[in-house]
Design an enzyme around this catalytic site. Structure first.
Site, PDB file in Angstrom:
ATOM      1  N   ASN A  49       0.831  -1.199   0.000  1.00  0.00           N
ATOM      2  CA  ASN A  49       0.000   0.000   0.000  1.00  0.00           C
ATOM      3  C   ASN A  49       0.866   1.249   0.000  1.00  0.00           C
ATOM      4  O   ASN A  49       2.009   1.243   0.432  1.00  0.00           O
ATOM      5  CB  ASN A  49      -1.002   0.013   1.168  1.00  0.00           C
ATOM      6  CG  ASN A  49      -0.543  -0.802   2.338  1.00  0.00           C
ATOM      7  OD1 ASN A  49       0.334  -0.381   3.064  1.00  0.00           O
ATOM      8  ND2 ASN A  49      -1.108  -2.005   2.503  1.00  0.00           N
ATOM      9  N   THR A  64      -7.894  -1.328  -0.518  1.00  0.00           N
ATOM     10  CA  THR A  64      -7.613  -2.729  -0.173  1.00  0.00           C
ATOM     11  C   THR A  64      -8.150  -3.648  -1.282  1.00  0.00           C
ATOM     12  O   THR A  64      -9.010  -3.243  -2.076  1.00  0.00           O
ATOM     13  CB  THR A  64      -8.260  -3.070   1.199  1.00  0.00           C
ATOM     14  OG1 THR A  64      -7.807  -4.362   1.594  1.00  0.00           O
ATOM     15  CG2 THR A  64      -9.775  -3.038   1.165  1.00  0.00           C
ATOM     16  N   SER A  94      -6.327  -2.195   6.108  1.00  0.00           N
ATOM     17  CA  SER A  94      -6.116  -2.139   7.563  1.00  0.00           C
ATOM     18  C   SER A  94      -4.646  -1.812   7.865  1.00  0.00           C
ATOM     19  O   SER A  94      -4.316  -1.332   8.950  1.00  0.00           O
ATOM     20  CB  SER A  94      -6.502  -3.465   8.213  1.00  0.00           C
ATOM     21  OG  SER A  94      -5.742  -4.513   7.648  1.00  0.00           O
ATOM     22  N   GLU A  95      -3.779  -2.050   6.880  1.00  0.00           N
ATOM     23  CA  GLU A  95      -2.349  -1.748   7.079  1.00  0.00           C
ATOM     24  C   GLU A  95      -2.079  -0.247   7.136  1.00  0.00           C
ATOM     25  O   GLU A  95      -0.967   0.175   7.422  1.00  0.00           O
ATOM     26  CB  GLU A  95      -1.510  -2.379   5.970  1.00  0.00           C
ATOM     27  CG  GLU A  95      -1.423  -3.890   6.095  1.00  0.00           C
ATOM     28  CD  GLU A  95      -0.333  -4.486   5.220  1.00  0.00           C
ATOM     29  OE1 GLU A  95       0.509  -5.198   5.768  1.00  0.00           O
ATOM     30  OE2 GLU A  95      -0.330  -4.243   4.008  1.00  0.00           O
ATOM     31  N   HIS A 114       4.674   0.780   1.477  1.00  0.00           N
ATOM     32  CA  HIS A 114       4.799  -0.541   2.094  1.00  0.00           C
ATOM     33  C   HIS A 114       4.727  -1.609   1.007  1.00  0.00           C
ATOM     34  O   HIS A 114       3.811  -1.592   0.176  1.00  0.00           O
ATOM     35  CB  HIS A 114       3.707  -0.754   3.132  1.00  0.00           C
ATOM     36  CG  HIS A 114       3.586  -2.189   3.559  1.00  0.00           C
ATOM     37  ND1 HIS A 114       4.648  -2.890   4.092  1.00  0.00           N
ATOM     38  CD2 HIS A 114       2.553  -3.066   3.497  1.00  0.00           C
ATOM     39  CE1 HIS A 114       4.266  -4.126   4.338  1.00  0.00           C
ATOM     40  NE2 HIS A 114       2.999  -4.266   3.986  1.00  0.00           N
ATOM     41  N   HIS A 116       6.409  -5.875  -0.235  1.00  0.00           N
ATOM     42  CA  HIS A 116       7.003  -7.156   0.187  1.00  0.00           C
ATOM     43  C   HIS A 116       8.080  -7.572  -0.826  1.00  0.00           C
ATOM     44  O   HIS A 116       7.957  -8.627  -1.453  1.00  0.00           O
ATOM     45  CB  HIS A 116       5.937  -8.246   0.262  1.00  0.00           C
ATOM     46  CG  HIS A 116       4.751  -7.931   1.126  1.00  0.00           C
ATOM     47  ND1 HIS A 116       3.538  -8.589   1.000  1.00  0.00           N
ATOM     48  CD2 HIS A 116       4.576  -7.025   2.119  1.00  0.00           C
ATOM     49  CE1 HIS A 116       2.682  -8.109   1.887  1.00  0.00           C
ATOM     50  NE2 HIS A 116       3.274  -7.154   2.571  1.00  0.00           N
ATOM     51  N   HIS A 177       7.311 -10.401   7.160  1.00  0.00           N
ATOM     52  CA  HIS A 177       6.261  -9.631   6.496  1.00  0.00           C
ATOM     53  C   HIS A 177       6.784  -8.873   5.270  1.00  0.00           C
ATOM     54  O   HIS A 177       6.446  -9.218   4.145  1.00  0.00           O
ATOM     55  CB  HIS A 177       5.637  -8.675   7.529  1.00  0.00           C
ATOM     56  CG  HIS A 177       4.524  -7.837   7.007  1.00  0.00           C
ATOM     57  ND1 HIS A 177       3.775  -7.013   7.795  1.00  0.00           N
ATOM     58  CD2 HIS A 177       4.033  -7.673   5.756  1.00  0.00           C
ATOM     59  CE1 HIS A 177       2.862  -6.388   7.061  1.00  0.00           C
ATOM     60  NE2 HIS A 177       3.015  -6.779   5.814  1.00  0.00           N
TER      61      HIS A 177
HETATM   62 ZN   LIG Z   1       2.044  -6.059   4.049  1.00  0.00          ZN
END
Ligand SMILES: [Zn+2]
Length: 278
Positions: A49, A64, A94-95, A114, A116, A177
């Protein structure tokens, strides 16, 4: 442009530095950076996000359950600093709690990213920070990239785990994460995410090629002193903790690791010498 399933959103690939933009420019920037994250493999499916702080303090963010590489400007969501929905047909992730923590604690932060990225997330899943003094660019730009302990994504527990780091670092690994970065504008936050992943790849390559050679604390001090020359503004919390240097490792030289057989041999030798003395 008509919208079709799986069609990439905003064309072109230009995001200008700086944060003085109107909301429609920020919307386009978020879509472009989302596509960059997806194309580089830093996110897949609906992961990751992005957010920016608008001039009036509201937060513009990605929705989301959508692929962030295929967004249209109208897909974005606007929330307030408490995370309450203000506008947009979709919902924020929700992040976003994590993003809001940065905005609350860091008035200098205007954008949060954010993702990964696979190699950096591999380090985070192995419980390893990117904290060694190996690469001048990383040391000058970020100091080091610590590892924040694991907590469930999108919960206050993760915010609690993050809180001690937020004022001191611009880039963090999240255990098991991914990674989170912030910046005075979205482009900087994105570049910091790129730096994390690039650093992780180089550390792995160095470890495959041999033993990584850490820089000394003297060399690190010189790099830190050069930050002003590169217009690097350290985080307001007093600058990032220094990375582990070659001489930091020496300080730990008081600790010795022995194999079982070596330990047994030393004990036997000591006993033999003791008997010989009697
Ligand atoms: Zn994440």
């Amino acid at each position: 442009m008509p919208r079709a399933e799986g069609v990439f959103s905003v064309s072109g690939g230009c995001v200008l530095a700086g944060h003085a933009k109107d909301e429609s420019e920020h919307r386009r920037d978020i879509c472009t950076v989302g596509r960059w994250l997806y194309e580089r493999g830093y996110i897949v499916a609906c992961e990751g996000n992005l957010s920016v702080r608008l001039a009036d303090g509201r937060i513009l963010t990605t929705p989301t359950c959508m692929n962030k590489g295929m967004l249209f400007p109208e897909d974005l969501v606007v929330i307030d600093t408490e995370g309450r929905h203000l506008s947009g047909e979709r919902r924020a992730s929700s992040e976003l709690l994590m993003h809001l923590l940065f905005y609350k604690m860091r008035p200098d932060v205007m954008a949060v990213c954010h993702a990964h990225p696979a190699t950096a997330t591999g380090f985070a899943a192995a419980g390893r920070a990117l904290d060694q003094a190996l690469l001048p660019e990383v040391i000058i730009g970020l100091g080091q990239i610590p590892l924040v302990r694991y907590a469930t994504a999108g919960t206050p527990e993760l915010s609690q785990a993050l809180e001690p780091y937020v004022e001191h670092y611009d880039a963090l690994l999240l255990a098991n994460h991914g990674a989170v970065t912030c910046g005075p504008d979205l482009l900087t936050a994105f570049f910091r995410m790129e730096t994390i992943e690039h650093c992780a790849k180089i550390v792995l390559a160095a470890e495959s090629a041999g033993t990584p050679k850490l820089l000394s604390s003297r060399e690190v001090a010189k790099l830190m002193a050069s930050r002003a020359r590169y217009a690097v503004t350290p985080p307001p919390g007093g600058g990032a903790e220094l990375p582990v240097t070659s001489d930091t490792e020496d300080e730990g030289a008081g600790e010795v690791t022995l194999k079982r057989g070596e330990l047994d041999a030393l004990i036997e030798e000591a006993i033999r010498k003791d008997r010989a003395r009697r």
